[in-house]
Design a protein around this motif. Structure first.
Motif, PDB file in Angstrom:
ATOM      1  N   LEU A  80     -21.694  14.099  -1.348  1.00  0.00           N
ATOM      2  CA  LEU A  80     -20.571  13.220  -1.714  1.00  0.00           C
ATOM      3  C   LEU A  80     -21.071  12.122  -2.634  1.00  0.00           C
ATOM      4  O   LEU A  80     -22.207  11.678  -2.499  1.00  0.00           O
ATOM      5  N   PRO A  81     -20.215  11.640  -3.545  1.00  0.00           N
ATOM      6  CA  PRO A  81     -20.561  10.407  -4.256  1.00  0.00           C
ATOM      7  C   PRO A  81     -20.499   9.233  -3.286  1.00  0.00           C
ATOM      8  O   PRO A  81     -19.464   8.980  -2.674  1.00  0.00           O
ATOM      9  N   LEU A  82     -21.643   8.550  -3.121  1.00  0.00           N
ATOM     10  CA  LEU A  82     -21.734   7.539  -2.067  1.00  0.00           C
ATOM     11  C   LEU A  82     -20.895   6.300  -2.365  1.00  0.00           C
ATOM     12  O   LEU A  82     -20.429   5.634  -1.430  1.00  0.00           O
ATOM     13  N   ASP A  83     -20.686   6.002  -3.679  1.00  0.00           N
ATOM     14  CA  ASP A  83     -19.891   4.804  -3.953  1.00  0.00           C
ATOM     15  C   ASP A  83     -18.439   4.992  -3.508  1.00  0.00           C
ATOM     16  O   ASP A  83     -17.828   4.072  -2.974  1.00  0.00           O
ATOM     17  N   ASN A  84     -17.911   6.205  -3.667  1.00  0.00           N
ATOM     18  CA  ASN A  84     -16.556   6.485  -3.170  1.00  0.00           C
ATOM     19  C   ASN A  84     -16.490   6.352  -1.662  1.00  0.00           C
ATOM     20  O   ASN A  84     -15.556   5.771  -1.098  1.00  0.00           O
ATOM     21  N   LEU A  85     -17.497   6.921  -0.985  1.00  0.00           N
ATOM     22  CA  LEU A  85     -17.526   6.863   0.480  1.00  0.00           C
ATOM     23  C   LEU A  85     -17.618   5.414   0.942  1.00  0.00           C
ATOM     24  O   LEU A  85     -16.916   5.005   1.878  1.00  0.00           O
ATOM     25  N   THR A  86     -18.473   4.625   0.281  1.00  0.00           N
ATOM     26  CA  THR A  86     -18.634   3.219   0.661  1.00  0.00           C
ATOM     27  C   THR A  86     -17.315   2.466   0.513  1.00  0.00           C
ATOM     28  O   THR A  86     -16.888   1.747   1.430  1.00  0.00           O
ATOM     29  N   THR A  87     -16.664   2.640  -0.639  1.00  0.00           N
ATOM     30  CA  THR A  87     -15.396   1.943  -0.876  1.00  0.00           C
ATOM     31  C   THR A  87     -14.357   2.333   0.170  1.00  0.00           C
ATOM     32  O   THR A  87     -13.681   1.470   0.753  1.00  0.00           O
ATOM     33  N   ALA A  88     -14.244   3.648   0.435  1.00  0.00           N
ATOM     34  CA  ALA A  88     -13.232   4.122   1.378  1.00  0.00           C
ATOM     35  C   ALA A  88     -13.525   3.616   2.783  1.00  0.00           C
ATOM     36  O   ALA A  88     -12.619   3.128   3.484  1.00  0.00           O
ATOM     37  N   MET A  89     -14.779   3.718   3.218  1.00  0.00           N
ATOM     38  CA  MET A  89     -15.132   3.295   4.578  1.00  0.00           C
ATOM     39  C   MET A  89     -14.953   1.788   4.742  1.00  0.00           C
ATOM     40  O   MET A  89     -14.413   1.316   5.754  1.00  0.00           O
ATOM     41  N   LEU A  90     -15.420   1.011   3.754  1.00  0.00           N
ATOM     42  CA  LEU A  90     -15.303  -0.448   3.856  1.00  0.00           C
ATOM     43  C   LEU A  90     -13.847  -0.868   3.857  1.00  0.00           C
ATOM     44  O   LEU A  90     -13.427  -1.711   4.655  1.00  0.00           O
ATOM     45  N   GLY A  91     -13.040  -0.262   2.961  1.00  0.00           N
ATOM     46  CA  GLY A  91     -11.641  -0.657   2.840  1.00  0.00           C
ATOM     47  C   GLY A  91     -10.902  -0.528   4.163  1.00  0.00           C
ATOM     48  O   GLY A  91     -10.319  -1.503   4.664  1.00  0.00           O
ATOM     49  N   VAL A  92     -10.947   0.650   4.747  1.00  0.00           N
ATOM     50  CA  VAL A  92     -10.166   0.869   5.962  1.00  0.00           C
ATOM     51  C   VAL A  92     -10.766   0.097   7.141  1.00  0.00           C
ATOM     52  O   VAL A  92     -10.033  -0.422   7.987  1.00  0.00           O
ATOM     53  N   HIS A  93     -12.100  -0.053   7.164  1.00  0.00           N
ATOM     54  CA  HIS A  93     -12.690  -0.723   8.322  1.00  0.00           C
ATOM     55  C   HIS A  93     -12.625  -2.250   8.245  1.00  0.00           C
ATOM     56  O   HIS A  93     -12.763  -2.913   9.269  1.00  0.00           O
ATOM     57  N   LEU A  94     -12.390  -2.787   7.044  1.00  0.00           N
ATOM     58  CA  LEU A  94     -12.072  -4.226   6.981  1.00  0.00           C
ATOM     59  C   LEU A  94     -10.734  -4.473   7.677  1.00  0.00           C
ATOM     60  O   LEU A  94     -10.571  -5.451   8.406  1.00  0.00           O
ATOM     61  N   LEU A  95      -9.783  -3.558   7.456  1.00  0.00           N
ATOM     62  CA  LEU A  95      -8.470  -3.692   8.112  1.00  0.00           C
ATOM     63  C   LEU A  95      -8.602  -3.515   9.621  1.00  0.00           C
ATOM     64  O   LEU A  95      -8.026  -4.277  10.405  1.00  0.00           O
ATOM     65  N   ILE A  96      -9.361  -2.489  10.033  1.00  0.00           N
ATOM     66  CA  ILE A  96      -9.549  -2.265  11.469  1.00  0.00           C
ATOM     67  C   ILE A  96     -10.263  -3.479  12.082  1.00  0.00           C
ATOM     68  O   ILE A  96      -9.972  -3.884  13.207  1.00  0.00           O
ATOM     69  N   GLY A  97     -11.171  -4.070  11.298  1.00  0.00           N
ATOM     70  CA  GLY A  97     -11.889  -5.259  11.769  1.00  0.00           C
ATOM     71  C   GLY A  97     -10.959  -6.411  12.099  1.00  0.00           C
ATOM     72  O   GLY A  97     -11.207  -7.174  13.038  1.00  0.00           O
ATOM     73  N   VAL A  98      -9.874  -6.543  11.335  1.00  0.00           N
ATOM     74  CA  VAL A  98      -8.894  -7.600  11.632  1.00  0.00           C
ATOM     75  C   VAL A  98      -8.316  -7.379  13.032  1.00  0.00           C
ATOM     76  O   VAL A  98      -8.221  -8.311  13.841  1.00  0.00           O
ATOM     77  N   GLY A  99      -7.961  -6.120  13.336  1.00  0.00           N
ATOM     78  CA  GLY A  99      -7.461  -5.803  14.674  1.00  0.00           C
ATOM     79  C   GLY A  99      -8.502  -6.085  15.735  1.00  0.00           C
ATOM     80  O   GLY A  99      -8.205  -6.667  16.787  1.00  0.00           O
TER      81      GLY A  99
END
Lengths: 118, 232
Positions: free
Chosen positions: B170-189
């Motif tokens: 996988l392209p790691l920059d895509n994975l990093t962006t996707a994982m960080l994006g959704v988990h910042l939101l989950i982090g709020v919860g």
């Protein structure tokens, strides 16, 4: 205000946990979680392999022996809470220091409430 | 963020298994300093509470959800070492009894959602305690922020593990962006739930909260030395 005793607090945490796992969990969102969604979007979801315990009676947070969906999930949740409590509670009781207080930077707070309920 | 079987290759899974076993071993020693006759009963219940809240997925964005990881909440309530033990028990039961999180990925899940969230959650909590006013009311806030940070931190560690042993290229920059994006939101919860849960215990019995010990001890000290302290 009289503070609740330790047992009251512990019982409160237990009741809340049982209600969350046994009742509220039915209303939880069912869409894929963050990692699952990312794995679908990025195209590596299909590398997931079969789960060795996937045929167990409580696999997927349901009870395979109960057909009613609400009851099936609720029973699985209650079983999970009790199993985790037994294992984690047993482990931490074994590990604890017996008869002496754990590390405290300074002595106990002066307003330490005594256990009211016995 | 339960990692299933098959996402990471065998050497990486063995590696995280070894790290998880070592962390649990250290936690067994460390927890002894945190647990006494008075605090030990709460630890088992915190594990049960973490299990229960992990069943409660909340929606975070279109078509995706998240749930509490619980490392930060456990670390603040019963201590970081005990927190590692409590969350590890949760992941073992989930993998074996509920087929949630792969069995070969058990070490990975203990490292990501137990060790990383306890360490980051507790670390941020202690940092904030050092800079925030030394008041009991600050404990839930510091815990909530620590919990918020712990989730994207765990997501980044997953990306690191995937870079080492991901099965699909996988392209790691895509994975990093996707994982960080959704988990910042989950982090709020995670932060909100942690704030509320720690706040509830703090409101009734702050003396039972591991992360409030220093503040309580200091408060007692201030009261006892107030005549001389005011002169100085």
């Amino acid at each position: 205000m009289r503070r609740p005793g330790t047992r009251t607090v512990l019982l409160g945490v237990l009741v809340v946990s049982l209600l969350l796992a046994g009742v509220v969990s039915f209303y939880a969102a069912s869409a894929p979680d963050g990692l699952t969604k990312v794995s679908q979007d990025q195209g590596f979801a299909d590398t997931e392999t079969d789960h060795a315990a996937g045929d167990g009676p409580f696999a997927g947070y349901g009870s395979s022996f109960i057909s009613d969906e609400r009851l099936s999930g609720g029973v699985a949740g209650v079983v999970g809470v009790l199993v985790v409590l037994a294992l984690a509670g047993g482990l931490t009781l074994l590990v604890r220091r017996r008869g002496e207080p754990a590390d405290q930077p300074v002595d106990q707070p002066a307003d330490e409430p005594v256990d009211q309920d016995r | 963020m339960h990692v299933p079987d098959g996402f990471l290759d065998a050497p990486t899974s063995v590696g995280t298994g070894v790290v998880a076993a070592a962390a649990v071993g250290l936690a067994l020693r460390g927890a002894r300093r945190e647990l006494d006759d008075r605090t030990a009963p709460l630890a088992g219940l915190v594990a049960a509470f973490v299990f229960a809240t992990q069943m409660l997925n909340f929606p975070v964005a279109a078509g995706t959800t998240g749930h509490l990881m619980g490392g930060a909440i456990a670390a603040v309530l019963v201590g970081p070492w005990t927190g590692v033990l409590c969350t590890s028990v949760v992941f073992v039961v989930q993998a074996l009894l509920f087929a949630d999180g792969g069995i070969t990925a058990l070490g990975t899940n203990i490292v990501l959602m137990g060790v990383v969230t306890c360490a980051v959650g507790w670390g941020v909590f202690r940092l904030l305690q050092a800079v925030l006013p030394k008041r009991v009311s600050m404990v839930p806030l510091a815990a909530g922020i620590g919990a918020f940070v712990s989730v994207p931190a765990a997501a980044l560690v997953f990306v690191g593990l995937y870079a080492v042993g991901g099965v699909a290229p996988l392209p790691l920059d895509n994975l990093t962006t996707a994982m960080l994006g959704v988990h910042l939101l989950i982090g709020v919860g995670e932060g909100v739930i942690t704030f509320l849960a720690v706040g509830s215990i703090i409101a009734v019995r702050p003396d039972l909260v591991h992360g409030a010990r220093r503040v309580l001890a200091q408060r007692t000290l201030e009261v006892r030395t107030s005549p001389t302290a005011s002169a100085a």
